[in-house]
Design an enzyme around this catalytic site. Structure first.
Site, short mmCIF file in Angstrom:
data_model
loop_
_atom_site.label_atom_id
_atom_site.label_comp_id
_atom_site.label_asym_id
_atom_site.label_seq_id
_atom_site.Cartn_x
_atom_site.Cartn_y
_atom_site.Cartn_z
CG HIS A 1 -1.12 9.04 3.25
ND1 HIS A 1 -1.27 7.69 3.49
CD2 HIS A 1 -0.76 9.57 4.45
CE1 HIS A 1 -1.01 7.42 4.76
NE2 HIS A 1 -0.69 8.55 5.37
NE ARG B 1 -3.40 2.49 2.57
CZ ARG B 1 -3.28 3.40 3.53
NH1 ARG B 1 -2.57 3.15 4.62
NH2 ARG B 1 -3.90 4.56 3.44
CD GLU C 1 -1.74 4.13 7.90
OE1 GLU C 1 -1.49 4.62 9.03
OE2 GLU C 1 -1.89 4.83 6.90
CD GLU D 1 -4.95 7.83 9.35
OE1 GLU D 1 -4.47 8.89 9.74
OE2 GLU D 1 -4.57 6.72 9.78
CE1 TYR E 1 -0.11 3.09 13.40
CE2 TYR E 1 -2.06 4.18 12.55
CZ TYR E 1 -0.82 3.60 12.34
OH TYR E 1 -0.29 3.53 11.08
CG ASN F 1 -5.26 3.49 8.50
OD1 ASN F 1 -5.39 2.46 7.83
ND2 ASN F 1 -4.83 4.63 8.00
C1 FCB Z 1 -1.46 7.43 10.50
C2 FCB Z 1 -1.00 7.93 9.16
C3 FCB Z 1 0.35 7.44 8.74
C4 FCB Z 1 1.31 7.37 9.90
C5 FCB Z 1 0.71 6.67 11.08
C6 FCB Z 1 1.62 6.53 12.25
O1 FCB Z 1 -2.38 8.30 11.04
O2 FCB Z 1 -1.92 7.56 8.16
O3 FCB Z 1 0.81 8.25 7.70
O4 FCB Z 1 1.76 8.62 10.23
O5 FCB Z 1 -0.47 7.32 11.46
#
Ligand code: FCB
Length: 458
Positions: free
Chosen positions: A127, A84, A355, A172, A300, A298
């Site tokens: 992006h 990607r 992600e 995002e 985290y 995505n």
């Molecule tokens: C996301 C982004 C990516 C990267 C990660 C850590 O929000 O899409 O570009 O910075 O976080």
């Protein structure tokens, strides 16, 4: 269990032949070669003192434009199914809207090589690196930018032909709109609640307009969008905290998902003053609600909220251990929870985790980088995806963020997310132990993966 390896239960849907594993990057974060493209809002932001923690910029980054062949060999060596990456609008189009053939050829060569290697291309059109000349005319505050984006999508998807397995219109939009126009911590650095909603609406409109183009020009590709979510948890069982978390969830997460899937903004809209309402025109929501082949998610971390006496909600600091180098709580359960929650709430299209990953303090010692915390993060989050998949969520892919260390936006080069280490001085790439573990996991999967059939791609 061997803590240097990644593994999943043998019957896991993630081990089926069809499940796609990949690695992800983004243009501004890796490409460099700024001289061969137009300026973007991130170039301007980087040039503004105090905006980037280490005062750095994306002029060279991982110099991927000059190392792309080596980088694709590296990707191939990891044994992934898919890569990607994003296209830089400012590299393929001149300010007058004409083609920058040299820039376009760069991506075409990259796509051809990926196809030659049998690696599926997941292309993100946007992006975050908006050409500066468009920002000069208002950027995402200007409705016209959505139509410019459609033209750009037209140009790119025509030129790429059938080389692309999957397109994402935007990465995002929350970050572009909220961080860029409302909180001011990302480019272009505006700080206004009204601007945040205005930008978000124009981004969503841009997405819908581009989807029409993609479905025409790339009917065989999986066309969709990538959204980021941090599930919102109440700090206590009190009705007030629960309500605060619900409003935050609508404000940050459903604000993007609900218009796409149900053609309406969430109820929290009614709690906002009139001047913070999105500038919706007749017909917009039908365009935004264009059918998606998939949604990229995505993930985290999660966030915790409590009630506030002055605002709709109050976000709490991350304090639960372990924390990543970003200061983000490691909370794999959040990924399972959010997938199950959305699966229950919406008619979700196919889901790809586009992600997931962690910044850790990596040390290069004797030419090696041992990163057990990142490995543990990947393992626990893959397990979280597995847990959602066995409960019925139609997850079809997982991408590690990131292939390699890169320019981490407002944090500059201080945070390393790669499963491959980058020595920015020599531009040497060194696979970290997490990268080897990912590779070994994929190798094992290829050799012994179960062949349970999942639904067809499209
Ligand atoms: C996301 C982004 C990516 C990267 C990660 C850590 O929000 O899409 O570009 O910075 O976080």
């Amino acid at each position: 269990m061997n803590n240097k390896a990644i593994s999943l239960p043998l019957t896991s849907p993630l081990l089926s032949k069809e499940f796609i594993f990949g690695v992800a990057t983004a243009s501004f974060q890796i490409e460099g070669a700024a001289e061969s493209r137009l300026d973007t809002i991130w170039d301007t932001f980087c040039a503004t003192p105090g905006k980037i923690r280490d005062g750095s910029d994306g002029k060279r980054a991982c110099d991927h434009v000059h190392h792309w062949e080596e980088d694709l060999r590296l990707i191939r060596s990891l044994g992934v199914d898919a890569y990607r990456f994003s296209v830089s609008w400012a590299r393929v189009m001149h300010a007058d809207g004409s083609v920058n053939q040299q820039g376009l050829d760069f991506y075409i060569a990259l796509l051809d090589r990926l196809n030659e290697y049998g690696i599926k291309a997941f292309v993100t059109l946007y992006h975050w690196d908006l050409p500066q000349h468009l920002e000069d005319k208002g950027g995402w505050l200007n409705r016209e930018t959505a139509f410019k984006f459609r033209d750009y999508a037209q140009l790119v998807s025509r030129a790429f032909g059938d080389r692309v397995y999957s397109y994402a219109t935007l990465n995002e939009p929350f970050c572009s709109a909220y961080l860029g126009y409302e909180a001011g911590i990302h480019a272009p650095g505006h700080k206004s609640r009204a601007y945040g909603k205005q930008a978000a609406h124009h981004l969503l409109l841009a997405h819908g307009l581009a989807m029409q183009v993609l479905d025409d020009n790339a009917p065989e590709a999986l066309n969709g969008i990538v959204l980021n979510f941090s599930p919102c948890y109440p700090e206590s069982d009190s009705a007030e905290d629960i309500e605060a978390a619900k409003m935050a969830d609508e404000y940050f997460n459903h604000w993007y998902l609900q218009p796409l899937l149900e053609q309406r903004y969430p109820d929290v809209l009614d709690k906002l003053p009139e001047d913070e309402h999105p500038p919706v025109q007749a017909g917009d929501l039908a365009i935004i609600g264009h059918k998606l082949d998939y949604i990229g998610i995505n993930y985290y971390t999660r966030e915790r909220y409590q009630a506030s006496s002055t605002e709709l909600f109050e976000k709490l600091e991350h304090e639960q251990q372990p924390l990543t180098d970003m200061g983000w709580e490691v909370f794999p359960q959040g990924l399972t929870d959010l997938l199950l929650d959305y699966h229950q709430r919406y008619q979700l299209p196919a889901v790809y985790i586009t992600e997931n990953g962690a910044a850790m303090v990596d040390k290069l010692v004797d030419g090696k980088v041992d990163d057990p915390e990142r490995l543990a993060y990947l393992q626990s989050h893959l397990r979280a995806v597995h847990d959602a998949a066995i409960k019925g969520v139609d997850v079809r892919g997982y991408f590690a963020w990131s292939l390699m260390d890169n320019f981490e936006w407002a944090e500059g080069y201080l945070k390393r997310f790669g499963i491959v280490y980058v020595d920015y001085h020599s531009q040497q790439r060194i696979i970290k132990s997490s990268g080897y573990a990912y590779r070994d996991f994929l190798l094992q999967k290829a050799q012994s993966g179960n062949v349970k059939q999942q639904g067809g791609a499209k």
